[in-house]
Motif scaffolding. Structure first.
Motif, PDB file in Angstrom:
ATOM      1  N   UNK A  29      -2.265  -9.557   9.847  1.00 52.96           N
ATOM      2  CA  UNK A  29      -2.992 -10.168   8.452  1.00 52.96           C
ATOM      3  C   UNK A  29      -2.320 -11.224   7.890  1.00 52.96           C
ATOM      4  N   UNK A  30      -3.235 -11.911   7.410  1.00 58.48           N
ATOM      5  CA  UNK A  30      -2.590 -13.379   6.732  1.00 58.48           C
ATOM      6  C   UNK A  30      -3.304 -13.724   5.420  1.00 58.48           C
ATOM      7  N   UNK A  31      -2.546 -14.328   4.707  1.00 60.50           N
ATOM      8  CA  UNK A  31      -3.415 -14.920   3.666  1.00 60.50           C
ATOM      9  C   UNK A  31      -3.311 -16.453   3.563  1.00 60.50           C
ATOM     10  N   UNK A  32      -3.059 -16.838   4.799  1.00 58.31           N
ATOM     11  CA  UNK A  32      -3.077 -18.424   5.056  1.00 58.31           C
ATOM     12  C   UNK A  32      -3.476 -18.664   6.317  1.00 58.31           C
TER      13      UNK A  32
ATOM     14  N   UNK B 155       2.469   0.141   1.173  1.00 55.67           N
ATOM     15  CA  UNK B 155       2.141   1.647   0.491  1.00 55.67           C
ATOM     16  C   UNK B 155       0.669   1.585   0.569  1.00 55.67           C
ATOM     17  N   UNK B 156       0.117   0.637   0.138  1.00 59.31           N
ATOM     18  CA  UNK B 156      -1.607   0.475   0.176  1.00 59.31           C
ATOM     19  C   UNK B 156      -2.222   0.987   1.491  1.00 59.31           C
ATOM     20  N   UNK B 157      -1.734   0.315   2.471  1.00 66.28           N
ATOM     21  CA  UNK B 157      -2.421   0.667   3.933  1.00 66.28           C
ATOM     22  C   UNK B 157      -1.831   1.951   4.313  1.00 66.28           C
ATOM     23  N   UNK B 158      -0.481   2.434   4.015  1.00 64.70           N
ATOM     24  CA  UNK B 158      -0.464   3.832   4.254  1.00 64.70           C
ATOM     25  C   UNK B 158      -1.298   4.877   3.788  1.00 64.70           C
ATOM     26  N   UNK B 159      -1.376   4.463   2.301  1.00 70.11           N
ATOM     27  CA  UNK B 159      -2.361   5.421   1.588  1.00 70.11           C
ATOM     28  C   UNK B 159      -3.882   5.432   2.149  1.00 70.11           C
ATOM     29  N   UNK B 160      -4.342   4.202   2.535  1.00 73.28           N
ATOM     30  CA  UNK B 160      -5.578   4.100   3.165  1.00 73.28           C
ATOM     31  C   UNK B 160      -5.839   4.921   4.388  1.00 73.28           C
ATOM     32  N   UNK B 161      -4.639   4.690   5.315  1.00 73.29           N
ATOM     33  CA  UNK B 161      -4.792   5.475   6.530  1.00 73.29           C
ATOM     34  C   UNK B 161      -4.227   6.874   6.394  1.00 73.29           C
ATOM     35  N   UNK B 162      -3.704   7.426   5.377  1.00 75.19           N
ATOM     36  CA  UNK B 162      -3.500   8.658   4.993  1.00 75.19           C
ATOM     37  C   UNK B 162      -4.843   9.491   4.689  1.00 75.19           C
ATOM     38  N   UNK B 163      -5.652   8.825   3.880  1.00 77.21           N
ATOM     39  CA  UNK B 163      -6.908   9.310   3.414  1.00 77.21           C
ATOM     40  C   UNK B 163      -8.113   9.262   4.737  1.00 77.21           C
ATOM     41  N   UNK B 164      -7.824   8.281   5.624  1.00 80.24           N
ATOM     42  CA  UNK B 164      -8.610   8.287   6.493  1.00 80.24           C
ATOM     43  C   UNK B 164      -8.264   9.258   7.883  1.00 80.24           C
ATOM     44  N   UNK B 165      -6.974  10.025   7.573  1.00 78.69           N
ATOM     45  CA  UNK B 165      -6.634  11.022   8.615  1.00 78.69           C
ATOM     46  C   UNK B 165      -5.933  10.356   9.889  1.00 78.69           C
ATOM     47  N   UNK B 166      -5.314   9.268   9.487  1.00 79.34           N
ATOM     48  CA  UNK B 166      -4.730   8.577  10.823  1.00 79.34           C
ATOM     49  C   UNK B 166      -3.394   8.518  10.594  1.00 79.34           C
ATOM     50  N   UNK B 167      -2.607   8.989  11.335  1.00 77.02           N
ATOM     51  CA  UNK B 167      -1.154   8.935  11.379  1.00 77.02           C
ATOM     52  C   UNK B 167      -0.494   7.406  10.928  1.00 77.02           C
ATOM     53  N   UNK B 168       0.421   7.302  10.129  1.00 80.12           N
ATOM     54  CA  UNK B 168       0.887   6.146   9.990  1.00 80.12           C
ATOM     55  C   UNK B 168       2.493   6.251   9.772  1.00 80.12           C
ATOM     56  N   UNK B 169       3.091   5.129  10.136  1.00 81.81           N
ATOM     57  CA  UNK B 169       4.692   4.927  10.041  1.00 81.81           C
ATOM     58  C   UNK B 169       4.748   3.436   9.495  1.00 81.81           C
ATOM     59  N   UNK B 170       5.560   3.205   8.488  1.00 80.15           N
ATOM     60  CA  UNK B 170       5.659   1.720   8.092  1.00 80.15           C
ATOM     61  C   UNK B 170       7.149   1.166   8.340  1.00 80.15           C
TER      62      UNK B 170
ATOM     63  N   UNK C 130     -13.351  -2.809   6.475  1.00 80.69           N
ATOM     64  CA  UNK C 130     -13.216  -3.700   7.619  1.00 80.69           C
ATOM     65  C   UNK C 130     -12.021  -3.442   8.289  1.00 80.69           C
ATOM     66  N   UNK C 131     -10.874  -3.138   7.359  1.00 79.73           N
ATOM     67  CA  UNK C 131      -9.424  -2.779   7.976  1.00 79.73           C
ATOM     68  C   UNK C 131      -9.724  -1.628   9.047  1.00 79.73           C
ATOM     69  N   UNK C 132     -10.319  -0.667   8.425  1.00 84.37           N
ATOM     70  CA  UNK C 132     -10.428   0.822   9.145  1.00 84.37           C
ATOM     71  C   UNK C 132     -11.079   0.399  10.202  1.00 84.37           C
ATOM     72  N   UNK C 133     -12.202  -0.238  10.422  1.00 83.78           N
ATOM     73  CA  UNK C 133     -13.137  -0.620  11.511  1.00 83.78           C
ATOM     74  C   UNK C 133     -12.050  -1.198  12.436  1.00 83.78           C
ATOM     75  N   UNK C 134     -11.513  -2.182  12.209  1.00 84.68           N
ATOM     76  CA  UNK C 134     -10.463  -2.698  12.962  1.00 84.68           C
ATOM     77  C   UNK C 134      -9.554  -2.015  13.768  1.00 84.68           C
TER      78      UNK C 134
END
Length: 212
Positions: A91-94, A27-42, A120-124
């Motif tokens: 994406x990884x935490x390890x 949900x956090x990534x979906x929100x980030x991409x929605x705000x950036x105007x990039x289509x997203x599906x999870x 950084x995520x949006x740039x990638x």
């Protein structure tokens, strides 16, 4: 006309598939991409994504490395085995060196550690989508040029090869044992068929068609 694209531009049809078993992370990534105007599906898992088999044209995948069932790197390996050229951001935490090496060998485009900075995520993501769009446009142009070359007669192709090699009409005429006037006729016809306005345009097209 050749397919034209603004280098580095993201087409409006671009889409990001977010794959993570953590609902809050999705949900956090979906929100980030929605705000950036990039289509997203999870998707809640890589297995669900593979089962759904969504269209991958103009797509980018952002996936967690460790999930129940198929993991992010395994997903990248599966797509690579299918010859799918979709960019995959893991994406990884390890994070560790062996894992990063495994990811790159699997064809992963980027390797991002948690917690990550939104910018950084949006740039990638934007970089992956832009490179994908540029690659798709280049592939489409190669197909178009190849089709035009296939429509040429054998003699027109001979004349084109001479022109691209930098030979003058008289030299081409001598090589092909035809008149310079006949070369001019073939040249005019092939320029029309190739939709080339100038000789340099023709050379660029032939170069594009022979690119890997």
């Amino acid at each position: 006309m050749a397919v034209e694209a603004v280098p580095g531009a993201i087409p409006p049809t671009a889409i990001v598939y977010v794959i993570d078993d953590d609902e809050s992370a999705r949900q956090s990534l979906e929100f980030l991409l929605d705000v950036a105007g990039i289509r997203v599906r999870s998707f809640g898992s890589a297995d669900a994504f593979l089962a759904a088999s969504p269209p991958l044209d103009g797509a980018c995948i952002v996936t967690d490395v460790r999930m129940p069932g198929t993991g992010g790197i395994e997903l990248a390996e599966a797509l690579k085995a299918r010859a799918e050229a979709v960019p995959v951001i893991v994406v990884t935490g390890h994070a560790d060196v062996p894992l990063a090496i495994q990811a790159m060998k699997a064809g992963v485009t980027d390797f991002i550690e948690k917690p990550f900075d939104d910018e950084a995520m949006l740039r990638a993501i934007r970089g992956a989508l832009a490179r994908r769009a540029d690659g798709d446009a280049a592939a489409a142009e190669r197909r178009q040029v190849a089709e035009r070359i296939a429509a040429l007669s054998g003699r027109e192709r001979d004349v084109m090869e001479g022109l691209v090699a930098g030979k003058a009409n008289k030299a081409i005429a001598f090589d092909l044992d035809i008149s310079a006037r006949t070369v001019e006729v073939y040249r005019a016809n092939l320029m029309i068929k190739m939709q080339a306005r100038t000789l340099s345009d023709l050379v660029r097209m032939v170069t594009v068609a022979t690119m890997a």
